[in-house]
Design a protein around this motif. Sequence first.
Motif, PDB file in Angstrom:
ATOM      1  N   LEU A 353       0.831  -1.194   0.000  1.00 22.07           N
ATOM      2  CA  LEU A 353       0.000   0.000   0.000  1.00 22.07           C
ATOM      3  C   LEU A 353       0.864   1.242   0.000  1.00 22.07           C
ATOM      4  CD1 LEU A 353      -1.698  -2.275   1.946  1.00 22.07           C
ATOM      5  CD2 LEU A 353      -3.418  -0.538   1.420  1.00 22.07           C
ATOM      6  N   MET A 354       0.370   2.274  -0.694  1.00 22.59           N
ATOM      7  CA  MET A 354       1.041   3.568  -0.745  1.00 22.59           C
ATOM      8  C   MET A 354      -0.030   4.646  -0.877  1.00 22.59           C
ATOM      9  SD  MET A 354       2.765   3.490  -4.587  1.00 22.59           S
ATOM     10  CE  MET A 354       3.407   1.812  -4.532  1.00 22.59           C
ATOM     11  N   VAL A 355       0.386   5.903  -0.777  1.00 21.40           N
ATOM     12  CA  VAL A 355      -0.569   7.013  -0.819  1.00 21.40           C
ATOM     13  C   VAL A 355      -0.398   7.798  -2.113  1.00 21.40           C
ATOM     14  CG1 VAL A 355      -1.519   9.003   0.393  1.00 21.40           C
ATOM     15  CG2 VAL A 355      -0.313   7.224   1.692  1.00 21.40           C
ATOM     16  N   VAL A 356      -1.438   7.883  -2.910  1.00 25.07           N
ATOM     17  CA  VAL A 356      -1.423   8.758  -4.078  1.00 25.07           C
ATOM     18  C   VAL A 356      -1.702  10.175  -3.585  1.00 25.07           C
ATOM     19  CG1 VAL A 356      -2.472   9.329  -6.303  1.00 25.07           C
ATOM     20  CG2 VAL A 356      -2.140   6.934  -5.650  1.00 25.07           C
ATOM     21  N   VAL A 357      -0.730  11.063  -3.778  1.00 19.04           N
ATOM     22  CA  VAL A 357      -0.831  12.431  -3.254  1.00 19.04           C
ATOM     23  C   VAL A 357      -0.994  13.470  -4.355  1.00 19.04           C
ATOM     24  CG1 VAL A 357       0.561  11.789  -1.263  1.00 19.04           C
ATOM     25  CG2 VAL A 357       1.674  12.851  -3.235  1.00 19.04           C
ATOM     26  N   GLY A 358      -0.909  13.050  -5.630  1.00 20.96           N
ATOM     27  CA  GLY A 358      -1.075  14.015  -6.697  1.00 20.96           C
ATOM     28  C   GLY A 358      -0.758  13.436  -8.060  1.00 20.96           C
ATOM     29  N   PHE A 359      -0.739  14.339  -9.044  1.00 26.53           N
ATOM     30  CA  PHE A 359      -0.460  13.961 -10.429  1.00 26.53           C
ATOM     31  C   PHE A 359       0.384  15.050 -11.067  1.00 26.53           C
ATOM     32  CE2 PHE A 359      -4.175  11.556  -9.355  1.00 26.53           C
ATOM     33  CZ  PHE A 359      -4.029  10.355 -10.037  1.00 26.53           C
ATOM     34  N   THR A 360       1.261  14.646 -11.966  1.00 23.09           N
ATOM     35  CA  THR A 360       2.029  15.611 -12.738  1.00 23.09           C
ATOM     36  C   THR A 360       1.129  16.221 -13.810  1.00 23.09           C
ATOM     37  OG1 THR A 360       2.746  14.029 -14.434  1.00 23.09           O
ATOM     38  CG2 THR A 360       4.087  14.180 -12.408  1.00 23.09           C
ATOM     39  N   ALA A 361       1.640  17.260 -14.479  1.00 19.92           N
ATOM     40  CA  ALA A 361       0.868  17.889 -15.550  1.00 19.92           C
ATOM     41  C   ALA A 361       0.572  16.903 -16.679  1.00 19.92           C
ATOM     42  CB  ALA A 361       1.615  19.099 -16.085  1.00 19.92           C
ATOM     43  N   GLU A 362       1.434  15.896 -16.835  1.00 17.87           N
ATOM     44  CA  GLU A 362       1.233  14.886 -17.876  1.00 17.87           C
ATOM     45  C   GLU A 362       0.309  13.765 -17.429  1.00 17.87           C
ATOM     46  OE1 GLU A 362       4.434  17.417 -18.343  1.00 17.87           O
ATOM     47  OE2 GLU A 362       4.341  15.876 -16.762  1.00 17.87           O
ATOM     48  N   GLY A 363      -0.081  13.746 -16.160  1.00 20.72           N
ATOM     49  CA  GLY A 363      -0.989  12.716 -15.671  1.00 20.72           C
ATOM     50  C   GLY A 363      -0.318  11.555 -14.979  1.00 20.72           C
ATOM     51  N   ASP A 364       1.005  11.603 -14.801  1.00 23.02           N
ATOM     52  CA  ASP A 364       1.665  10.536 -14.053  1.00 23.02           C
ATOM     53  C   ASP A 364       1.368  10.675 -12.557  1.00 23.02           C
ATOM     54  OD1 ASP A 364       2.764   9.272 -16.278  1.00 23.02           O
ATOM     55  OD2 ASP A 364       4.560  10.532 -16.254  1.00 23.02           O
ATOM     56  N   VAL A 365       1.549   9.587 -11.852  1.00 27.52           N
ATOM     57  CA  VAL A 365       1.136   9.496 -10.446  1.00 27.52           C
ATOM     58  C   VAL A 365       2.260   9.962  -9.528  1.00 27.52           C
ATOM     59  CG1 VAL A 365       0.448   7.900  -8.617  1.00 27.52           C
ATOM     60  CG2 VAL A 365      -0.449   7.605 -10.937  1.00 27.52           C
ATOM     61  N   ILE A 366       1.931  10.850  -8.598  1.00 25.52           N
ATOM     62  CA  ILE A 366       2.853  11.215  -7.526  1.00 25.52           C
ATOM     63  C   ILE A 366       2.409  10.452  -6.286  1.00 25.52           C
ATOM     64  CG2 ILE A 366       3.896  13.073  -6.189  1.00 25.52           C
ATOM     65  CD1 ILE A 366       2.934  15.016  -8.371  1.00 25.52           C
ATOM     66  N   ALA A 367       3.281   9.613  -5.762  1.00 25.63           N
ATOM     67  CA  ALA A 367       2.914   8.747  -4.642  1.00 25.63           C
ATOM     68  C   ALA A 367       3.902   8.882  -3.504  1.00 25.63           C
ATOM     69  CB  ALA A 367       2.855   7.288  -5.099  1.00 25.63           C
ATOM     70  N   ASN A 368       3.393   8.878  -2.303  1.00 21.61           N
ATOM     71  CA  ASN A 368       4.227   8.688  -1.116  1.00 21.61           C
ATOM     72  C   ASN A 368       4.317   7.182  -0.890  1.00 21.61           C
ATOM     73  OD1 ASN A 368       4.450  11.420  -0.776  1.00 21.61           O
ATOM     74  ND2 ASN A 368       3.569  11.479   1.285  1.00 21.61           N
ATOM     75  N   ASP A 369       5.453   6.607  -1.282  1.00 24.79           N
ATOM     76  CA  ASP A 369       5.648   5.165  -1.216  1.00 24.79           C
ATOM     77  C   ASP A 369       6.440   4.834   0.044  1.00 24.79           C
ATOM     78  OD1 ASP A 369       6.249   2.498  -1.528  1.00 24.79           O
ATOM     79  OD2 ASP A 369       6.753   2.675  -3.662  1.00 24.79           O
TER      80      ASP A 369
END
Length: 416
Positions: A353-369
Motif C-alpha cells: 500500500l502507498m498514498v497517491v498524493v497528486g499527479f504531474t501535468a502529464e498525468g503521471d502518479v505522484i505517490a508517497n511510497d
Amino acid sequence: MRPLRLLTAGVAVLAAAAVATPPASATTTHRPDGAPVDHHRWTFPRDFAGGRSDGLLPGPGGLRIGRPAGSVEHTEPELGTTRRYDYGTWTSPVHRPGFDATQLVASWNATTPAGTWLRVELRGDGPTWFTLGRWALGDQDIIRSSVPDQSDDTGYVDVDTFVAAPGRPLRAYQLRVTLFRAAGTRATPTLRTAGAMTSAIPDRFTVAASAPSLGRAVELAVPAYSQNVHIGQYPQYGGGGEAWCSPTSTQMVVEYWGKRPSADDLAWVDPTYADRSVDHAARATYDHDYDGTGNWPFNTAYAASYGLSAHVTRLRSLTELEAHIARGIPVVTSQSFRADELDGAGYGTAGHLMVVVGFTAEGDVIANDPASPDNAAVRHVYKRAQFENIWLRTKRYTASGAVAGGSGGIAYIITR
C-alpha cells in the motif's frame, strides 16, 4: 506488505482543507466496463430507525448501549482473561447493490473506550452470519482479530473479505453490529457509521490506462513516512516496520488531516524511535489471526478513531482517483507487481500500500511510497499506465510464471 489473493511543469501544493463528502447513508455505484462497484453505508443516529435494534439507542454522535439486550462471557486466551460483557445489536435493512456481486468488504467508524469493543457480521443470500471482525482501538480488553474458517455453500471469509461461491453471487446483504461493554459499567462504544463495498471485478491481467483529467499538476502536502525507518521495531505487530506499509500509509493521511496520537498514546513507544506515530498505528491496526497490519477495514477504523470519516472501496480508474485529489483528498491504494513492472520503485511485492498524493501535468502518479529507505526518499513519480495496471488488475504473473492476485482497485478513502 499484504499478499493479494486471486479475485474471481509547476506543481500546486495543497494543504488539507474542509472537504464536502457525500451523505454517509448514500449508495455510490460504478459500472465501468462491466466491472460494477457499490459502496453503501448507514450513518447514525440518522439511519437508526431504518434497521432493527436490540439494546442500542441513538444518541449524540451515534449508537450507544442503552438497556442491554443481554450479557455474555468472552475469553481471550492471549490475555488470560474471561470477562462478562453486556451487549446490544443493530441489524441493517437488506441492501441490494443491483448486480451480482462476487466480493464484499465492510467498514465501520466507531469509538471504543476502555472496557468496550464491537463485532461486525454479514449475512448474504443464506442463513449464515459471517464475522468480519472483532474490533477495538486498544488491545487491553480484546485481541483485535479477523476470524478464520468461516464458509458455507454461499461463500467464505478471506481475512476481511467475503468471497461469494462460484454460481452463488451476492445479490443482497445485511450487516449486524454488536456493541459490548464490561458488565455492570456505564461505558459504551459509539457506532457512527457501518457499511460495505460490494463488487464484481472480472478476471483481468491488464487494464488500459485512462486519460488524464486534471489538466495541470496537483500535489497534496501529505507527510512522508518510510516504513523502513522502523525495520526491526516491535516485530510482534506483523513482523516489524518492513511489513508496515498499510499503517504507515494510513498514518500519513491521518496526519495530513491534522490528527495524530497524543503523548499518552505514544507513551509505550521507545522515545529514541523516529516517527513514533507509525509504531502506534501498527499496533492499532494489528490483526491477531491474520498476524499482520494489512487488514483493510482495521486501517480505516483506526483512521476514523480520530474523528475522521473512513472506508474501504474500489475505484474504477485513475480518472476517478484524480477527482479525489482535486477535492484535496489523498487516496491509499493497494497493488502488487514485479520489479520490472513499475519503473522507479526498485522492488517487487506480493502486496503493498502507498498514498497517491497528486499527479504531474502529464498525468503521471505522484505517490508517497513507504517502501523507501528514509522519509526524504518517499516521494515517487510513477508512470500512469504502469501504476494504473498494477492497481486495477485482479491477476498477474510472478517472476516464476505463476499466477497471483491483484487488488482490483482497492482504496482507503479517508476524509474530514
